[in-house]
Write a protein that holds these residues in place. Structure first.
Motif, PDB file in Angstrom:
ATOM      1  N   MET A  12      -3.472  -4.351  -3.086  1.00  0.00           N
ATOM      2  CA  MET A  12      -2.757  -5.384  -3.826  1.00  0.00           C
ATOM      3  C   MET A  12      -2.279  -6.458  -2.851  1.00  0.00           C
ATOM      4  N   GLY A  13      -2.197  -7.656  -3.310  1.00  0.00           N
ATOM      5  CA  GLY A  13      -1.778  -8.771  -2.450  1.00  0.00           C
ATOM      6  C   GLY A  13      -2.966  -9.634  -2.143  1.00  0.00           C
ATOM      7  N   PRO A  14      -3.850  -9.164  -1.250  1.00  0.00           N
ATOM      8  CA  PRO A  14      -5.085  -9.936  -1.050  1.00  0.00           C
ATOM      9  C   PRO A  14      -5.917  -9.994  -2.335  1.00  0.00           C
ATOM     10  N   THR A  15      -5.804  -8.940  -3.158  1.00  0.00           N
ATOM     11  CA  THR A  15      -6.572  -8.898  -4.402  1.00  0.00           C
ATOM     12  C   THR A  15      -5.692  -9.332  -5.565  1.00  0.00           C
ATOM     13  N   LYS A  16      -6.188 -10.207  -6.390  1.00  0.00           N
ATOM     14  CA  LYS A  16      -5.445 -10.642  -7.565  1.00  0.00           C
ATOM     15  C   LYS A  16      -5.410  -9.524  -8.602  1.00  0.00           C
ATOM     16  N   VAL A  17      -4.362  -9.554  -9.402  1.00  0.00           N
ATOM     17  CA  VAL A  17      -4.215  -8.552 -10.435  1.00  0.00           C
ATOM     18  C   VAL A  17      -5.248  -8.806 -11.534  1.00  0.00           C
ATOM     19  N   PRO A  18      -6.063  -7.783 -11.877  1.00  0.00           N
ATOM     20  CA  PRO A  18      -7.045  -7.971 -12.953  1.00  0.00           C
ATOM     21  C   PRO A  18      -6.350  -8.144 -14.306  1.00  0.00           C
ATOM     22  N   GLU A  19      -7.071  -8.771 -15.230  1.00  0.00           N
ATOM     23  CA  GLU A  19      -6.492  -8.999 -16.551  1.00  0.00           C
ATOM     24  C   GLU A  19      -6.254  -7.697 -17.295  1.00  0.00           C
ATOM     25  N   ARG A  20      -7.144  -6.741 -17.155  1.00  0.00           N
ATOM     26  CA  ARG A  20      -6.998  -5.452 -17.823  1.00  0.00           C
ATOM     27  C   ARG A  20      -6.835  -4.371 -16.751  1.00  0.00           C
ATOM     28  N   MET A  77       4.701  -4.095  -6.864  1.00  0.00           N
ATOM     29  CA  MET A  77       3.553  -4.627  -6.131  1.00  0.00           C
ATOM     30  C   MET A  77       2.691  -5.503  -7.036  1.00  0.00           C
ATOM     31  N   VAL A  78       2.495  -5.060  -8.288  1.00  0.00           N
ATOM     32  CA  VAL A  78       1.689  -5.848  -9.231  1.00  0.00           C
ATOM     33  C   VAL A  78       2.387  -7.174  -9.541  1.00  0.00           C
ATOM     34  N   GLU A  79       3.701  -7.126  -9.771  1.00  0.00           N
ATOM     35  CA  GLU A  79       4.436  -8.355 -10.096  1.00  0.00           C
ATOM     36  C   GLU A  79       4.412  -9.329  -8.927  1.00  0.00           C
ATOM     37  N   ALA A  80       4.579  -8.794  -7.709  1.00  0.00           N
ATOM     38  CA  ALA A  80       4.527  -9.676  -6.531  1.00  0.00           C
ATOM     39  C   ALA A  80       3.150 -10.302  -6.394  1.00  0.00           C
ATOM     40  N   SER A  81       2.120  -9.501  -6.651  1.00  0.00           N
ATOM     41  CA  SER A  81       0.755 -10.025  -6.559  1.00  0.00           C
ATOM     42  C   SER A  81       0.503 -11.103  -7.613  1.00  0.00           C
ATOM     43  N   LYS A  82       1.037 -10.906  -8.829  1.00  0.00           N
ATOM     44  CA  LYS A  82       0.875 -11.920  -9.879  1.00  0.00           C
ATOM     45  C   LYS A  82       1.528 -13.229  -9.491  1.00  0.00           C
ATOM     46  N   LYS A  83       2.674 -13.156  -8.824  1.00  0.00           N
ATOM     47  CA  LYS A  83       3.417 -14.356  -8.447  1.00  0.00           C
ATOM     48  C   LYS A  83       2.892 -14.981  -7.157  1.00  0.00           C
ATOM     49  N   GLY A  84       1.933 -14.337  -6.525  1.00  0.00           N
ATOM     50  CA  GLY A  84       1.413 -14.856  -5.266  1.00  0.00           C
ATOM     51  C   GLY A  84       2.338 -14.601  -4.099  1.00  0.00           C
ATOM     52  N   GLU A  85       3.296 -13.701  -4.257  1.00  0.00           N
ATOM     53  CA  GLU A  85       4.235 -13.371  -3.195  1.00  0.00           C
ATOM     54  C   GLU A  85       3.646 -12.280  -2.302  1.00  0.00           C
ATOM     55  N   GLY A 117       3.501   0.819  -1.371  1.00  0.00           N
ATOM     56  CA  GLY A 117       2.262   1.540  -1.633  1.00  0.00           C
ATOM     57  C   GLY A 117       2.184   2.821  -0.819  1.00  0.00           C
ATOM     58  N   LYS A 118       2.622   2.767   0.444  1.00  0.00           N
ATOM     59  CA  LYS A 118       2.596   3.963   1.285  1.00  0.00           C
ATOM     60  C   LYS A 118       3.525   5.035   0.736  1.00  0.00           C
ATOM     61  N   ASN A 119       4.716   4.579   0.263  1.00  0.00           N
ATOM     62  CA  ASN A 119       5.665   5.549  -0.288  1.00  0.00           C
ATOM     63  C   ASN A 119       5.133   6.169  -1.569  1.00  0.00           C
ATOM     64  N   ALA A 120       4.525   5.320  -2.418  1.00  0.00           N
ATOM     65  CA  ALA A 120       3.941   5.842  -3.659  1.00  0.00           C
ATOM     66  C   ALA A 120       2.826   6.833  -3.348  1.00  0.00           C
ATOM     67  N   LYS A 121       2.025   6.504  -2.335  1.00  0.00           N
ATOM     68  CA  LYS A 121       0.942   7.400  -1.942  1.00  0.00           C
ATOM     69  C   LYS A 121       1.497   8.711  -1.392  1.00  0.00           C
ATOM     70  N   ASN A 122       2.601   8.634  -0.664  1.00  0.00           N
ATOM     71  CA  ASN A 122       3.218   9.835  -0.105  1.00  0.00           C
ATOM     72  C   ASN A 122       3.689  10.774  -1.217  1.00  0.00           C
ATOM     73  N   ARG A 123       4.333  10.198  -2.239  1.00  0.00           N
ATOM     74  CA  ARG A 123       4.792  11.015  -3.363  1.00  0.00           C
ATOM     75  C   ARG A 123       3.596  11.590  -4.131  1.00  0.00           C
ATOM     76  N   SER A 124       2.552  10.812  -4.267  1.00  0.00           N
ATOM     77  CA  SER A 124       1.353  11.301  -4.948  1.00  0.00           C
ATOM     78  C   SER A 124       0.728  12.462  -4.183  1.00  0.00           C
ATOM     79  N   THR A 125       0.781  12.395  -2.849  1.00  0.00           N
ATOM     80  CA  THR A 125       0.259  13.487  -2.024  1.00  0.00           C
ATOM     81  C   THR A 125       1.093  14.749  -2.220  1.00  0.00           C
ATOM     82  N   HIS A 126       2.423  14.581  -2.285  1.00  0.00           N
ATOM     83  CA  HIS A 126       3.279  15.735  -2.589  1.00  0.00           C
ATOM     84  C   HIS A 126       2.812  16.400  -3.877  1.00  0.00           C
ATOM     85  N   ASN A 127       2.565  15.570  -4.880  1.00  0.00           N
ATOM     86  CA  ASN A 127       2.175  16.105  -6.185  1.00  0.00           C
ATOM     87  C   ASN A 127       0.911  16.946  -6.114  1.00  0.00           C
TER      88      ASN A 127
END
Length: 548
Positions: A69-77, A203-211, A218-228
């Motif tokens: 996210m960031g370099p890539t724009k948020v897709p419409e769907r 992250m999605v909202e920041a990407s939509k705004k071009g911020e 993302g790393k923290n979300a990935k870390n929690r997903s790994t715990h799961n």
């Protein structure tokens, strides 16, 4: 509520829970596989390119590319994977409430494990599920832990060990296992609901705004997903274990739970890192399989009858004693004067209003046609006469002929999900037969200090299993781990001067020789009382013993 309707609700809730759990866990495993399978394409022109993977399925090719996210724009769907998790947790909590929080804790509590009340049990259970999240989350949100994750892993494991030991010594075995599973499941779902999805939304909202997108989110979300993903196999084991009382019904059930969970996490590690770190993955697989194999060996019952097991037996305290009367009604000489013996007959009575057993919420397979409300059978008093009292000679029988061991078996029947009788007595070396008269699964687990342990499944109606106990013991207990209110006491005697009172409160001490004796009357709830008696050539004087 009608029990048949309740069972249908329970069945449909289980169906829903398993269905949504399969979708959630399958999605988790699939995305972990995707993340380790991506290969960077040097020819890719897409900004934020991480890697791509080609797959074949259903007669076609699938091309998946991961973009930051960031370099890539948020897709419409954009599809979000979250409701699989939410519905798994909601349906699981609904099941826990249906099974363990109804019927005054019929399946939640086990008096052989602890004496906590229903509301104490519910409070402990809810703290396990909800309170543990605040501990877990505070650990992994700590900045020091983020820089030193090994400390977080150690603290999390210490918490898991402590809670497993505590619950297995507080709730019934089934309830303890399910609530540990519920605790881990809550961590997993709360990770999704409170950490993974909110940070991905940012992250999605920041990407939509071009911020600029904070990649730490993302790393923290990935870390929690790994715990799961490391918790998935332990949680699945907990779900399955409820059908296998040799796990949650074992005397070291907490240790079995922890070792199997560790083994499952190691096996999950194999699949997570096997492509990038093959040596580490093989080590994890070997350790995981060794842990599970070790549990199988460890959980086997001892084969020698001389083994002494330090297990708590639910003995009543002296302070619990209440009025009991032992009254000799008849003495009967059986042989000539020089060797006279007497059949001492008596009755045990109770003055006052007897306590009620605990109201039971029995499964449909336990109920008999026409039965009303069911109660546990610790106390049975009929017109002041007390059933299930062990009356025995405890002193004076030394050197007397103990008599032959009866050839007939003592029978304990599991009928209507209640043991009949609640208290039984057998001679050392006499057969004791356990019967399942119900059309549902029971198991018989022994709680014993002196005799051989066993934990045998009895899944069939009218199934009979016979045991012989080779050492005297007051008392060996028989428990059904599937239905924690089901229990029976079996006195293993080294002489024949004993009896258990029947529905009329009556007992017979057979062929008692002339001499001075101490008689003890024992009841599970009322306690014990003793009386000195003299058996003479002329018989035994009337005996009345009463607690006031």
């Amino acid at each position: 509520m009608n029990q048949d309707l309740f069972d249908w609700i329970l069945l449909l809730a289980r169906w829903l829970h398993i269905t949504v759990a399969v979708t959630w866990i399958g999605t988790s495993i699939f995305f972990m596989w995707l993340d380790r399978s991506f290969e960077r394409n040097p020819d890719s022109k897409n900004p934020g390119h991480v890697g791509e993977v080609w797959m074949v399925h259903g007669g076609g090719f699938y091309h998946v590319e991961k973009l930051l996210m960031g370099p890539t724009k948020v897709p419409e769907r954009l599809h979000w994977f979250k409701w699989e998790s939410y519905w798994t947790w909601m349906s699981g909590m609904f099941l826990i409430a249906l099974i363990f929080y109804t019927g005054d804790g019929t399946f939640l509590l086990d008096e052989m494990v602890s004496k906590i009340t229903y509301w104490q049990g519910v409070g402990i259970s809810l703290f396990t599920i909800f309170g543990s999240w605040f501990f877990y989350d505070s650990v992994w949100e700590n900045q020091f832990i983020r820089s030193k994750p090994i400390v977080g892993h150690i603290l999390t494991m210490v918490w898991l060990v402590g809670m497993s030991y505590f619950l297995c010594h507080t709730l019934s075995g089934r309830a303890a296992y399910i609530h540990i599973g519920g605790m881990m499941g809550t961590w997993m779902t709360a990770n999704v609901f409170m950490r993974i999805i909110p940070r991905q939304v940012l992250m999605v909202e920041a990407s939509k705004k071009g911020e600029p997108v904070n990649q730490d989110w993302g790393k923290n979300a990935k870390n929690r997903s790994t715990h799961n993903t490391y918790l998935t196999l332990p949680v699945i084991f907990v779900m399955l274990s409820n059908h296998f009382p040799n796990t949650y019904g074992h005397e070291y059930n907490w240790l079995i739970l922890l070792i199997i969970s560790a083994g499952g996490a190691c096996i999950r590690e194999y699949f997570v890192v096997r492509l990038q770190k093959p040596k580490r993955s093989m080590t994890a697989a070997v350790v995981g399989i060794a842990l599970i194999a070790g549990v199988i060996v460890f959980s086997q019952p001892e084969r020698t009858p001389m083994t002494v097991v330090d297990t708590h037996v639910n003995e009543p305290e002296e302070s619990m004693a209440v009025p009991v009367e032992v009254k000799v009604e008849e003495v009967k000489p059986s042989v000539a004067s020089s060797l006279k013996t007497f059949d001492v007959k008596g009755v045990v009575t109770f003055d006052g209003t007897p306590p009620h057993g605990k109201k039971l919420n029995l499964p449909a397979g336990c109920q008999q046609p026409g039965e009303g409300v069911a109660y546990s059978n610790e106390v049975i008093v009929n017109n002041g006469k007390v059933e299930n009292v062990l009356v025995r000679v405890i002193k004076g029988q030394e050197g007397k002929d103990p008599g032959p061991v009866p050839t007939s078996a003592v029978e304990l029947d599991q009928r209507g999900c209640i043991y009949h009788p609640r208290v039984a007595a057998a001679r050392v070396g006499q057969k004791v037969t356990f019967i399942n008269s119900d059309p549902i699964f029971h198991n018989v687990r022994s709680v014993t200090k002196e005799n051989q342990k066993f934990n045998m499944a009895m899944p069939k109606k009218n199934q009979r299993e016979t045991k012989v106990f080779n050492k005297p013991e007051i008392f060996l207990q028989a428990k059904c781990s599937v239905h924690p209110w089901m229990g029976a006491y079996v006195a293993i005697m080294d002489h024949s001067f004993y009896d258990v009172t029947d529905a009329k409160g009556e007992f017979t001490l057979p062929k008692l020789p002339v001499g001075h004796y101490t008689i003890e009357a024992w009841h599970e709830v009322f306690g014990t009382t003793t009386q000195e008696i003299d058996v003479t050539d002329k018989g035994v004087p009337a005996l009345a013993l009463r607690f006031k």
